[in-house]
Design a protein around this motif. Structure first.
Motif, PDB file in Angstrom:
ATOM      1  N   ASP A  62      -6.379  47.210 -74.030  1.00  0.00           N
ATOM      2  CA  ASP A  62      -7.355  46.413 -73.271  1.00  0.00           C
ATOM      3  C   ASP A  62      -8.571  47.323 -73.014  1.00  0.00           C
ATOM      4  O   ASP A  62      -8.419  48.537 -72.870  1.00  0.00           O
ATOM      5  N   HIS A  76     -10.138  47.681 -70.427  1.00  0.00           N
ATOM      6  CA  HIS A  76     -10.064  48.225 -69.069  1.00  0.00           C
ATOM      7  C   HIS A  76      -8.895  49.207 -68.921  1.00  0.00           C
ATOM      8  O   HIS A  76      -7.911  49.114 -69.664  1.00  0.00           O
ATOM      9  N   ASP A  81     -10.076  42.023 -74.914  1.00  0.00           N
ATOM     10  CA  ASP A  81     -11.461  42.237 -74.465  1.00  0.00           C
ATOM     11  C   ASP A  81     -12.042  43.515 -75.063  1.00  0.00           C
ATOM     12  O   ASP A  81     -13.202  43.847 -74.806  1.00  0.00           O
TER      13      ASP A  81
HETATM   14 ZN    ZN Z   1      -9.459  43.998 -69.601  1.00  0.00          ZN
END
Ligand code: ZN
Ligand code: V1P
Ligand code: CA
Length: 390
Positions: A179, A181, A273
């Protein structure tokens, strides 16, 4: 007959509950559980559902979620109502549990949380019972949730619950997070143990990118006698990284980690993402580049729990997760890159109707990751792995 055959020599299980899909975070919120509907429709249109064991996942019970989460927080999630967000007397509780714009209260919130968490718990149990070698739950992967509070669109940390199941049978579990993040909630949950090695690749900017943690030198508790020391690996990146550099970095880091740590199982969070053109992300990965990380992780032949995560451009999320399902089924070469005429919601994939649309030059973000920087990161992590070995 246009179905996909079962892979030879191993089983893949698919864990999902369609009741997750209709939940709405609210008007302008970027998290759209509906992306799971789109993913499923692609998987069905390609005939991949014939090649896996399909399980309707249960809702996780309160007790199962309480293996990680505080009971008072779960009680709150269970009884809170959408209107409570506007009640001033409730303000303190909302603050306590970090309810707000990122993590709103919406209709069926507890149902949503227990369903996606149940999928990951079920998937982990299939692996430890030797009923599956690769278990998939695309509705899971909500890596920011903390013991007693919500964070970054995540309320219940299904990944932590899944890893706790795996730890009942495996001495060491490795967690990989692609991801965009930082996987802070999972890192924090296992910060003080040497039985879980967490590895997150992410955009890192302490002040301007959520959640602001996950620097290269954040490697575990600093006291050398704490068993968790050196067992958190962070790969902080800048905007615009491209397929080739990312894949090379992924192979060097993950290859070294698997060799050194020798895990009994691997949990792979496939947050989409990190793809180019994501509404919240800032990398330039293509569906093929993202998928190549999944393919590489599979080469170790270690029991694998695969979960979703972020991903805010639903057509690309579903492309990536459908492609990655085909990789896990060893059938990527049997999949037509032209999206089948028969797929539901086909209009979402226009105008190209391709599973692998090229990143348009217009939306490409400048790559701020020089090779020299990536080499420094790899060197630091290889040194960390030497410390980890003791
Ligand atoms: Zn994320
Ligand atoms: O940046 C923040 C917080 C809100 N500010 C006070 C700082 N939040 C981010 C949260 C991103 C969560 C990512 C989750 C995951 O890793 C796993 C599922 O993908 C944020 C952003 C952003 N651009 O980073 N929240 C929102 N955008 C947001 C936008 C519209 C409505 C609600 C939230
Ligand atoms: Ca990550």
């Amino acid at each position: 007959h246009n179905g996909i055959a079962r892979p030879k020599g191993y089983r893949v299980s698919w864990h999902a509950n369609p009741a997750v899909e209709p939940h709405h975070f609210g008007q302008s919120h970027p998290m759209k559980p509906w992306r799971l509907t789109l993913t499923k429709q692609l998987v069905i249109a390609y005939g991949m559902h014939h090649a896996m064991d399909l399980y309707l996942s249960r809702a996780a019970t309160f007790e199962e979620m309480a293996e990680f989460h505080k009971a008072d927080y779960l009680d709150f999630l269970k009884q809170v109502m959408p209107g409570d967000m506007e009640v001033p007397e409730q303000g303190d509780r909302m603050a306590t549990y970090n309810i707000g714009d990122d993590c709103p209260i919406f209709d069926g919130l507890y149902n949503y949380c227990s369903l996606y968490a149940g999928g990951t718990v079920d998937a982990a149990r299939k692996l430890v019972n030797n009923q599956s070698e690769i278990a998939i739950n695309w509705s899971g992967g909500l890596h920011h949730a903390k013991k007693g509070e919500a964070s970054g669109f995540c309320y219940v940390n299904d990944i932590v619950l899944g890893i706790l199941q795996l730890l009942r049978h495996h001495a060491r579990v490795m967690y990989i997070d692609i991801d965009v993040h930082h996987g802070d909630g999972v890192e924090q949950a296992f910060w003080s143990t040497d039985r879980v090695l967490t590895v997150s690749f992410h955009k890192y900017d302490k002040d301007n990118f959520f959640p602001g943690t996950g620097g290269l030198d954040s490697t575990g508790p600093s006291h050398p006698l704490n068993p968790g020391a050196h067992h958190a690996i962070n790969v902080p990146l800048n905007d615009g990284i491209e397929d080739d550099d990312y894949l090379q970095l992924f192979k060097e880091v993950i290859g070294s980690c698997v060799e050194t740590y020798n895990p009994g199982s691997i949990v792979l969070q496939c947050g989409a993402d990190s793809l180019g053109c994501d509404r919240l992300g800032c990398f330039n990965l293509n569906v093929t580049g993202h998928g190549a990380c999944v393919a590489y992780t599979k080469t170790f032949g270690i029991p694998l729990l695969v979960v979703g995560g972020g991903g805010y451009t639903p057509r690309n999320v579903s492309r990536a997760w459908a492609h990655e399902t085909s990789i896990l089924l060893d059938a990527a070469d049997k999949i037509d890159p032209n999206i089948p005429e028969t797929v539901a919601f086909r209009n979402h994939f226009g105008p190209d109707y391709s599973l692998f649309p090229p990143l348009s030059e217009m939306r490409r973000i400048e790559n701020k990751n020089p090779r020299s920087y990536l080499a420094t990161v790899v060197m630091a992590i290889k040194e960390q792995l030497r410390y980890m070995q003791g």
